[in-house]
Design a protein around this motif. Structure first.
Motif, mmCIF file in Angstrom:
data_model
loop_
_atom_site.group_PDB
_atom_site.id
_atom_site.type_symbol
_atom_site.label_atom_id
_atom_site.label_comp_id
_atom_site.label_asym_id
_atom_site.label_seq_id
_atom_site.Cartn_x
_atom_site.Cartn_y
_atom_site.Cartn_z
ATOM 1 N N UNK A 1 27.612 -17.128 -28.414
ATOM 2 C CA UNK A 1 26.288 -17.681 -28.679
ATOM 3 C C UNK A 1 25.170 -16.880 -28.025
ATOM 4 N N UNK A 2 23.951 -17.367 -28.217
ATOM 5 C CA UNK A 2 22.785 -16.736 -27.604
ATOM 6 C C UNK A 2 22.746 -17.001 -26.096
ATOM 7 N N UNK A 3 21.872 -16.218 -25.435
ATOM 8 C CA UNK A 3 21.806 -16.233 -23.973
ATOM 9 C C UNK A 3 20.468 -16.800 -23.511
ATOM 10 N N UNK A 4 20.498 -17.691 -22.538
ATOM 11 C CA UNK A 4 19.308 -18.102 -21.810
ATOM 12 C C UNK A 4 19.167 -17.248 -20.552
ATOM 13 N N UNK A 5 17.942 -16.838 -20.247
ATOM 14 C CA UNK A 5 17.637 -16.248 -18.943
ATOM 15 C C UNK A 5 17.103 -17.363 -18.056
ATOM 16 N N UNK A 6 17.736 -17.573 -16.913
ATOM 17 C CA UNK A 6 17.372 -18.661 -16.001
ATOM 18 C C UNK A 6 16.648 -18.098 -14.785
ATOM 19 N N UNK A 7 15.517 -18.673 -14.481
ATOM 20 C CA UNK A 7 14.730 -18.267 -13.310
ATOM 21 C C UNK A 7 14.196 -19.528 -12.653
ATOM 22 N N UNK A 8 14.866 -19.945 -11.599
ATOM 23 C CA UNK A 8 14.451 -21.154 -10.879
ATOM 24 C C UNK A 8 13.789 -20.825 -9.548
ATOM 25 N N UNK A 9 13.722 -19.526 -9.216
ATOM 26 C CA UNK A 9 13.133 -19.107 -7.944
ATOM 27 C C UNK A 9 11.628 -18.952 -8.102
ATOM 28 N N UNK A 10 10.866 -19.616 -7.232
ATOM 29 C CA UNK A 10 9.408 -19.553 -7.335
ATOM 30 C C UNK A 10 8.916 -18.209 -6.809
ATOM 31 N N UNK A 11 7.846 -17.661 -7.402
ATOM 32 C CA UNK A 11 7.283 -16.406 -6.888
ATOM 33 C C UNK A 11 6.558 -16.630 -5.568
ATOM 34 N N UNK A 12 6.488 -15.591 -4.769
ATOM 35 C CA UNK A 12 5.752 -15.627 -3.506
ATOM 36 C C UNK A 12 4.957 -14.331 -3.366
ATOM 37 N N UNK A 13 4.020 -14.319 -2.429
ATOM 38 C CA UNK A 13 3.308 -13.097 -2.079
ATOM 39 C C UNK A 13 4.108 -12.373 -1.005
ATOM 40 N N UNK A 14 4.403 -11.102 -1.249
ATOM 41 C CA UNK A 14 5.143 -10.294 -0.278
ATOM 42 C C UNK A 14 4.198 -9.643 0.728
ATOM 43 N N UNK A 15 3.064 -9.129 0.238
ATOM 44 C CA UNK A 15 2.127 -8.447 1.136
ATOM 45 C C UNK A 15 0.764 -8.314 0.477
ATOM 46 N N UNK A 16 -0.274 -8.232 1.306
ATOM 47 C CA UNK A 16 -1.636 -7.854 0.894
ATOM 48 C C UNK A 16 -2.049 -6.754 1.859
ATOM 49 N N UNK A 17 -2.032 -5.504 1.384
ATOM 50 C CA UNK A 17 -2.223 -4.365 2.267
ATOM 51 C C UNK A 17 -3.453 -3.549 1.892
ATOM 52 N N UNK A 18 -4.063 -2.936 2.916
ATOM 53 C CA UNK A 18 -5.201 -2.031 2.701
ATOM 54 C C UNK A 18 -4.712 -0.758 2.017
ATOM 55 N N UNK A 19 -5.503 -0.253 1.058
ATOM 56 C CA UNK A 19 -5.196 1.038 0.447
ATOM 57 C C UNK A 19 -6.355 2.015 0.586
ATOM 58 N N UNK A 20 -7.456 1.594 1.182
ATOM 59 C CA UNK A 20 -8.588 2.476 1.466
ATOM 60 C C UNK A 20 -8.581 2.827 2.955
ATOM 61 N N UNK A 21 -9.408 3.818 3.316
ATOM 62 C CA UNK A 21 -9.489 4.236 4.719
ATOM 63 C C UNK A 21 -9.968 3.081 5.594
ATOM 64 N N UNK A 22 -9.448 3.022 6.799
ATOM 65 C CA UNK A 22 -9.832 1.987 7.756
ATOM 66 C C UNK A 22 -9.935 2.605 9.147
ATOM 67 N N UNK A 23 -11.052 2.404 9.888
ATOM 68 C CA UNK A 23 -12.259 1.638 9.577
ATOM 69 C C UNK A 23 -13.017 2.221 8.385
#
Length: 220
Positions: free
Chosen positions: A47-69
């Motif tokens: 038969x056909x296949x279901x893709x199951x995704x019960x894991x909720x998404x989360x934020x892994x990181x919010x990182x700077x990509x411009x020069x600092x300071x």
């Protein structure tokens, strides 16, 4: 008749679930012809296949990509999620500010599991931190909301930029040796800037002289 609806409990975990029919010769038509003909297995069907995704998404990181300071009018952040999501826009972000005012999110670009967030750094000197505030508008492709059901459980605190848009100035140049002086070959000055600086060397100084010749800077 000729159709059946099969309801399946999907169990636990993420992955794929395929329903197959395994012919054991118990299925027959109204004249007792067995499924697939005489013999087990010859009526098997995948038969056909279901893709199951019960894991909720989360934020892994919010990182700077411009020069600092930074003294720039805008800076960028890279926001990385645990899986591809959609529904990410400027309303999902807030700031934690110290000394900086008027910062705004000017654009959110990207797709899948990452987004690039461009931020106008506003005015003033201090720190600018981009945070994600979960309002349940970010979901994965099976509509699992960020962090799970409920507002705020997907919140995430990002990195901070140090913003410095104020140019340094010279506050004073003060004579710190005895004055007037009659002995010794050297005198000293204290040069005080409005903030920490670097790149100061002898080439940055000149003299205004009257009656004196051959003055030189010997050290800084």
């Amino acid at each position: 008749g000729a159709t059946r609806t099969v309801t399946v409990n999907t169990g636990s975990g993420d992955g794929t679930l395929q329903l197959d029919l395994t012919d054991n010769n118990t299925i027959v038509d109204y004249t007792i012809n067995p499924l697939g003909g005489a013999g087990a297995g010859n009526g098997n069907f995948a038969g056909q296949v279901y893709t199951l995704d019960k894991t909720v998404p989360t934020v892994v990181s919010i990182t700077r990509t411009s020069a600092n300071p930074s003294k720039a009018g805008s800076v960028n952040y890279l926001v990385t999620f645990s899986e591809p999501v959609y529904g990410v826009d400027a309303s999902d972000f807030t700031f934690t500010l110290s000394g900086v005012t008027g910062a705004t999110v000017t654009s959110v670009g990207g797709s899948g599991a990452t987004r690039t967030v461009t931020v106008n750094t506003g005015s003033g000197d201090g720190t600018l931190q981009l945070d994600l505030t979960d309002n349940n508008t970010i979901v994965d492709y099976t509509l699992n909301p960020l962090g799970g059901v409920g507002v705020g459980n997907g919140n995430f605190t990002g990195q901070a930029y140090t913003v410095d848009k104020t140019v340094p100035t010279v506050a004073s140049i003060i004579a710190i040796s005895a004055n007037p002086t009659t002995s010794g070959t050297n005198v000293s000055y204290a040069v005080i800037f409005s903030e920490p600086v670097y790149g100061v060397d002898a080439a940055d100084f000149t003299f205004t002289l009257s009656g004196v010749t051959g003055a030189t800077i010997t050290s800084i």
